[in-house]
Design a protein around this motif. Structure first.
Motif: not given
Length: 176
Positions: A50-51, A71-76, A81-82
């Motif tokens: 998580d940056e 593009v498919i992202s998962t998470g965050g 805060g992260r």
């Protein structure tokens, strides 16, 4: 569906997590299983922490790769805060697909009620590449794919879909 022929697209999957590995990444695997099960091509798959800068850099790299259409992202995508995936996506977007967030929330609300407001799923376009950010649970990945992306990334879906306008996403660059 229509009489059109299916056109497979090349999709990269990014899992954003400080703790997941390829072996225990259920959400990423859910997306891979669904997109390949629907005859699309897995172009690449990565896990990043998580940056914000790292996520945005990877999204840009895929947007500059002619072998990646989406593009498919998962998470965050949450509120902690992260959770910086949405900010990273928006650092890259040229245009945001506002209704993606709205429609994802509608689908989620049918399943998880008011908890759906905690998701910041989003979608956009950069350099002719579609970018979608989904929450980091297998259920949310199923909802995003089964309820939206399966159809919008299928050229046969009518009355309109994302695939049919792909050749026009960068038409402003050709005019210069």
């Amino acid at each position: 569906m229509s009489d059109r022929q299916f056109i497979p697209i090349r999709i990269a999957v990014l899992t954003v997590s400080d703790t997941r590995t390829m072996e225990d990444d259920k959400s990423g695997q859910t997306l891979v299983g669904r997109l390949t099960g629907d005859n699309h091509i897995l172009a690449d798959r990565k896990i990043l922490p998580d940056e914000r800068a790292q996520i945005a850099d990877q999204l840009r790299a895929w947007c500059n790769d002619p072998d990646v259409d989406a593009v498919i992202s998962t998470g965050g995508t949450g509120l902690t805060g992260r959770d910086v995936t949405v900010e990273a996506h928006r650092d890259v977007y040229e245009k945001e697909i506002d209704a993606f967030s709205t429609y994802f929330t509608m689908i989620s609300a049918d399943k998880i009620g008011t908890s759906a407001i905690q998701s910041r799923a989003c979608g956009g376009v950069a350099n002719g590449t579609y970018l979608f950010a989904l929450p980091g649970s297998p259920g949310a990945c199923k909802d995003g794919w089964d309820g939206i992306l399966r159809y919008q990334l299928d050229y046969r879906h009518m009355p309109c879909n994302f695939v049919e306008i792909m050749p026009r996403l960068t038409e402003d660059q050709r005019r210069k």
